[in-house]
Structure formats: structure tokens, C-alpha cells
Design a protein around this motif. Structure first.
Motif, PDB file in Angstrom:
ATOM      1  N   GLU A 179      -7.836  -1.510  -2.292  1.00  0.00           N
ATOM      2  CA  GLU A 179      -8.995  -1.593  -3.195  1.00  0.00           C
ATOM      3  C   GLU A 179      -8.625  -1.470  -4.665  1.00  0.00           C
ATOM      4  N   ASP A 180      -7.370  -1.221  -4.964  1.00  0.00           N
ATOM      5  CA  ASP A 180      -6.912  -1.227  -6.358  1.00  0.00           C
ATOM      6  C   ASP A 180      -6.534  -2.632  -6.823  1.00  0.00           C
ATOM      7  N   ARG A 223      -4.203   9.802  -8.956  1.00  0.00           N
ATOM      8  CA  ARG A 223      -3.247   8.753  -8.560  1.00  0.00           C
ATOM      9  C   ARG A 223      -2.713   7.985  -9.767  1.00  0.00           C
ATOM     10  N   PRO A 243       0.839  -1.209   0.000  1.00  0.00           N
ATOM     11  CA  PRO A 243       0.000   0.000   0.000  1.00  0.00           C
ATOM     12  C   PRO A 243       0.868   1.251   0.000  1.00  0.00           C
ATOM     13  N   GLY A 244       0.477   2.213  -0.835  1.00  0.00           N
ATOM     14  CA  GLY A 244       1.248   3.439  -0.990  1.00  0.00           C
ATOM     15  C   GLY A 244       2.301   3.354  -2.074  1.00  0.00           C
ATOM     16  N   SER A 247       0.398   5.719  -5.308  1.00  0.00           N
ATOM     17  CA  SER A 247      -0.401   5.740  -4.075  1.00  0.00           C
ATOM     18  C   SER A 247      -1.418   4.606  -4.059  1.00  0.00           C
ATOM     19  N   ARG A 276      -3.732   1.458  -3.266  1.00  0.00           N
ATOM     20  CA  ARG A 276      -4.530   1.070  -2.103  1.00  0.00           C
ATOM     21  C   ARG A 276      -4.963  -0.390  -2.257  1.00  0.00           C
TER      22      ARG A 276
END
Lengths: 108, 118
Positions: B89-90, B67, B14-15, B85, B87
Motif C-alpha cells: 500500500e506504499d 516506518r 515488501p519489507g 518496512s 508495504r
């Protein structure tokens, strides 16, 4: 954003029978609607565009109809290879292009 | 025969960031608009981004705006999606598709899986 709603979520039909899948738009999309077929582990495949025009190499047993907010995909005589998930997509008002949540067509 | 082949997927924290590629063949790439769409595990299809043939016009889903960046290199017949960035949920299979007449996607590539997890 136009919301597309498909029904039913799952449809159980016997081979050789007719299947009727529905797609409803939250506002009119004119005739700017496509249908896709997706089999497990595969990419979606275009079946129908402009509501009723079959894509290249799509069998005549697939037909589409409707306009405005109500659309139907009909498979006249189900073959074993037709059991899959079907999605509708509107392209009348974009971005975004929006898809329905899909209808899973399963063998009864 | 039109062919689209995605690559670049994988596991990212994440990130983090990732760049997807879509190699096109069998058609005049610069003449066609292209899109990315995605499908989370067990879920439906979601359109992600669009780019015109020249690259001049781009559009994004609200869920990725700011993003993700779509681009193309017409000299290399390749479409890109830079994802920053990221997440959880991606997490999804990402497909590239040829956008015909700015309308429907046909064909689609085979997809590349992006997993965002620590």
C-alpha cells in the motif's frame, strides 16, 4: 483529523461554460484552504490559497470562495487546458494536512 | 526559478527499504519547510511528512509513522525520505513540495514512483 469531501466526483462541462466545484470540511477550517490542479502525468499545481487568493500566474477566470466548512472553486469560462483533476486541501488543523478526493473536470 | 527534483524511486520487495531524495534549487533552502506527499496509482493525494527549515520539527501521517523518516541536509539543499518496512500500500508516486507559511505546498516536484511488490 479533518475529512475533506469534494463534489461532484466528475463534472462534465462544455468549453466556454462555467464550472463550479465544491469542497466540504468535516469541521471548520476557517479560510485555511487551498486548491490544486493536476493534469495527467504531471505534479499538482497550486491555484488558490487562503480560500480566494490566486497563486502566481493563475488566470483570473479561476476564483475561490467560502469559509468554515463550505468552499467553492469557480472557473468562469472553461478553456481546453482547464480540463484536469482538482483537489482541495485544508491547513487549518494539521498534522495531518488533508486533501479532498478530487473532482475530475471533463469535456462535455 | 524554484525547482524540486526527486530521485530514488524504484521497485522494492515488501519489507524492504528505499531512500528518496529531493534536490532543491532557486531558493534559500534552509529558510523553508518541506513536505512529502504521495499518490497511489489512480488515487488522490495523501500528505506523508513535514520537516521544518532547521530540521528540528518533523511530523508524519499515521499511515507511515514509525516506518518513514524525513530529514534534510541544508548544506546540500536536499530533502530525504527514508522508507523502511515497505508495504504494497506504499506503492505511489512520491512528491516533495515546498511548504509555504506551514500551509500550502508550492511548488511540487515532478515525482518519483515507488513500487512495492514481490
Amino acid at each position: 483529523e479533518i475529512v475533506m469531501t469534494q463534489s461532484p466526483a466528475t463534472l462534465s462541462v462544455s468549453p466556454g461554460e462555467r464550472a463550479t466545484l465544491s469542497c466540504r470540511a468535516s469541521q471548520s477550517v476557517s479560510s485555511n484552504l487551498a486548491w490544486y490542479q493536476q493534469k495527467p502525468g504531471q505534479a499538482p499545481r497550486l491555484l488558490i490559497y487562503d480560500t480566494s487568493i490566486r497563486a502566481t500566474a493563475i488566470p483570473a477566470r479561476f476564483s475561490g470562495s467560502g469559509s468554515g466548512t463550505e468552499f467553492t472553486l469557480t472557473i468562469s469560462s472553461l478553456q481546453s487546458e482547464d480540463f484536469a483533476i482538482y483537489y482541495c486541501q485544508q491547513y487549518n488543523n494539521w498534522p495531518p494536512y488533508t486533501f479532498g478526493q478530487g473532482t475530475k473536470l471533463e469535456i462535455k | 526559478e524554484v525547482q524540486l527534483l526527486e530521485s530514488g524511486g524504484g521497485l522494492v520487495q515488501p519489507g524492504g527499504s528505499l531512500r528518496l531524495s529531493c534536490a532543491a534549487s532557486g531558493f534559500t533552502f534552509r529558510s523553508y519547510d518541506m513536505s512529502w506527499a504521495r499518490q497511489a496509482p489512480g488515487k488522490g493525494l495523501e500528505w506523508v511528512s513535514f520537516i521544518s527549515g532547521s530540521g528540528e520539527n518533523t511530523y508524519y501521517a499515521d499511515s507511515v509513522k514509525g516506518r518513514f523518516t524525513i530529514s534534510r541536509d541544508n548544506s546540500k539543499n536536499t530533502l530525504y525520505l527514508q522508507m523502511n518496512s515497505l508495504r504494497a500500500e506504499d506503492t505511489a508516486v512520491y512528491y516533495c513540495g515546498l511548504v509555504y507559511r506551514q500551509n500550502w505546498l508550492d511548488p511540487w516536484g515532478q515525482g518519483t514512483l515507488v513500487t512495492v511488490s514481490s
